[in-house]
Design a protein around this motif. Structure first.
Motif, PDB file in Angstrom:
ATOM      1  N   VAL A 101       0.584  -1.249  -0.102  1.00  0.00           N
ATOM      2  CA  VAL A 101       0.083  -0.007  -0.127  1.00  0.00           C
ATOM      3  C   VAL A 101       0.821   1.294   0.104  1.00  0.00           C
ATOM      4  N   TRP A 102       1.651   1.376   0.739  1.00  0.00           N
ATOM      5  CA  TRP A 102       2.755   2.471   0.798  1.00  0.00           C
ATOM      6  C   TRP A 102       3.546   2.651  -0.624  1.00  0.00           C
ATOM      7  N   ARG A 103       3.775   1.567  -1.170  1.00  0.00           N
ATOM      8  CA  ARG A 103       4.597   1.912  -2.623  1.00  0.00           C
ATOM      9  C   ARG A 103       3.400   2.221  -3.347  1.00  0.00           C
ATOM     10  N   LEU A 104       1.999   1.800  -3.462  1.00  0.00           N
ATOM     11  CA  LEU A 104       1.169   2.160  -4.357  1.00  0.00           C
ATOM     12  C   LEU A 104       0.806   3.632  -4.219  1.00  0.00           C
ATOM     13  N   TYR A 105       0.754   4.298  -2.915  1.00  0.00           N
ATOM     14  CA  TYR A 105       0.533   5.613  -2.697  1.00  0.00           C
ATOM     15  C   TYR A 105       1.766   6.618  -3.015  1.00  0.00           C
ATOM     16  N   ASP A 106       2.910   5.636  -3.047  1.00  0.00           N
ATOM     17  CA  ASP A 106       4.245   6.592  -3.325  1.00  0.00           C
ATOM     18  C   ASP A 106       4.207   6.570  -5.101  1.00  0.00           C
ATOM     19  N   GLY A 107       3.384   6.097  -5.825  1.00  0.00           N
ATOM     20  CA  GLY A 107       3.149   6.117  -7.146  1.00  0.00           C
ATOM     21  C   GLY A 107       4.068   5.175  -7.874  1.00  0.00           C
ATOM     22  N   ARG A 108       4.529   4.002  -7.387  1.00  0.00           N
ATOM     23  CA  ARG A 108       5.048   2.903  -7.797  1.00  0.00           C
ATOM     24  C   ARG A 108       4.307   1.534  -7.923  1.00  0.00           C
ATOM     25  N   PRO A 109       3.265   1.499  -8.887  1.00  0.00           N
ATOM     26  CA  PRO A 109       2.398   0.459  -8.975  1.00  0.00           C
ATOM     27  C   PRO A 109       2.938  -0.930  -9.331  1.00  0.00           C
ATOM     28  N   TRP A 110       4.102  -1.082  -9.916  1.00  0.00           N
ATOM     29  CA  TRP A 110       4.684  -2.357 -10.312  1.00  0.00           C
ATOM     30  C   TRP A 110       5.330  -2.810  -9.065  1.00  0.00           C
ATOM     31  N   LEU A 141      11.940  -5.758  -9.248  1.00  0.00           N
ATOM     32  CA  LEU A 141      13.193  -5.544  -9.975  1.00  0.00           C
ATOM     33  C   LEU A 141      12.653  -4.720 -11.418  1.00  0.00           C
ATOM     34  N   GLY A 142      11.665  -5.280 -11.986  1.00  0.00           N
ATOM     35  CA  GLY A 142      11.270  -4.558 -13.194  1.00  0.00           C
ATOM     36  C   GLY A 142      10.922  -3.369 -12.845  1.00  0.00           C
ATOM     37  N   GLY A 143       9.982  -3.151 -11.821  1.00  0.00           N
ATOM     38  CA  GLY A 143       9.486  -1.800 -11.594  1.00  0.00           C
ATOM     39  C   GLY A 143      10.687  -0.737 -11.220  1.00  0.00           C
ATOM     40  N   ARG A 144      11.741  -1.103 -10.391  1.00  0.00           N
ATOM     41  CA  ARG A 144      12.851  -0.361 -10.094  1.00  0.00           C
ATOM     42  C   ARG A 144      13.814  -0.291 -11.271  1.00  0.00           C
ATOM     43  N   VAL A 181      12.192  -1.380 -16.496  1.00  0.00           N
ATOM     44  CA  VAL A 181      12.003  -2.430 -17.637  1.00  0.00           C
ATOM     45  C   VAL A 181      10.375  -2.514 -18.050  1.00  0.00           C
ATOM     46  N   LEU A 182       9.601  -2.575 -16.852  1.00  0.00           N
ATOM     47  CA  LEU A 182       8.128  -2.656 -16.923  1.00  0.00           C
ATOM     48  C   LEU A 182       7.845  -0.913 -17.292  1.00  0.00           C
ATOM     49  N   LEU A 183       6.902  -1.007 -18.222  1.00  0.00           N
ATOM     50  CA  LEU A 183       6.504   0.303 -18.843  1.00  0.00           C
ATOM     51  C   LEU A 183       5.523   1.008 -17.781  1.00  0.00           C
ATOM     52  N   ASP A 184       5.516   2.330 -17.922  1.00  0.00           N
ATOM     53  CA  ASP A 184       4.499   2.873 -16.872  1.00  0.00           C
ATOM     54  C   ASP A 184       3.258   3.057 -17.852  1.00  0.00           C
ATOM     55  N   VAL A 185       2.262   2.137 -17.417  1.00  0.00           N
ATOM     56  CA  VAL A 185       1.058   2.163 -18.406  1.00  0.00           C
ATOM     57  C   VAL A 185       0.027   2.441 -17.120  1.00  0.00           C
ATOM     58  N   TRP A 186       0.352   3.153 -16.182  1.00  0.00           N
ATOM     59  CA  TRP A 186      -0.601   3.517 -15.075  1.00  0.00           C
ATOM     60  C   TRP A 186      -1.198   4.871 -15.167  1.00  0.00           C
TER      61      TRP A 186
END
Length: 107
Positions: free
Chosen positions: A42-51, A91-94, A97-102
């Protein structure tokens, strides 16, 4: 490493030490660890890092597999599979590698 990484490392160490010192049951440890991982998600989601949030959430399911009474092959596949998937999402989010589709850009 940012502030949340330090919190995650310290929290995991505290859970390990508490388990060792208090000799807690596996169900209690898994529930505590799953709750801790869910809060990190939840903290990561609120921080804007959904992956990364999704990666932490998948690790909640890794902790849940400990509680479920699965046969050995099923347990190994579920535990290792969710553990690897969570690590890859983190690791992909960091690494980008994973695109920002959000986010949606309005013109």
């Amino acid at each position: 490493m940012d502030r949340l990484d330090v919190v995650a490392a310290v929290g995991c160490l505290v859970l390990v030490v508490a388990t060792w010192l208090l000799t807690l049951e596996a169900v209690v440890v898994a529930a505590a660890f799953a709750g801790f991982l869910l809060s990190l998600s939840v903290w990561r989601l609120y921080d804007g890092r959904p992956w990364e949030a999704l990666g932490w959430f998948v690790w909640v399911w890794t902790a849940v597999t400990i509680v479920l009474e699965l046969s050995t092959p099923t347990f190994v596949v579920a535990f290792v599979g969710t553990g690897v998937l969570g690590a890859m999402l983190l690791l992909g989010g960091r690494s980008g590698v994973l695109l920002d589709v959000w986010t949606v850009e309005s013109e």
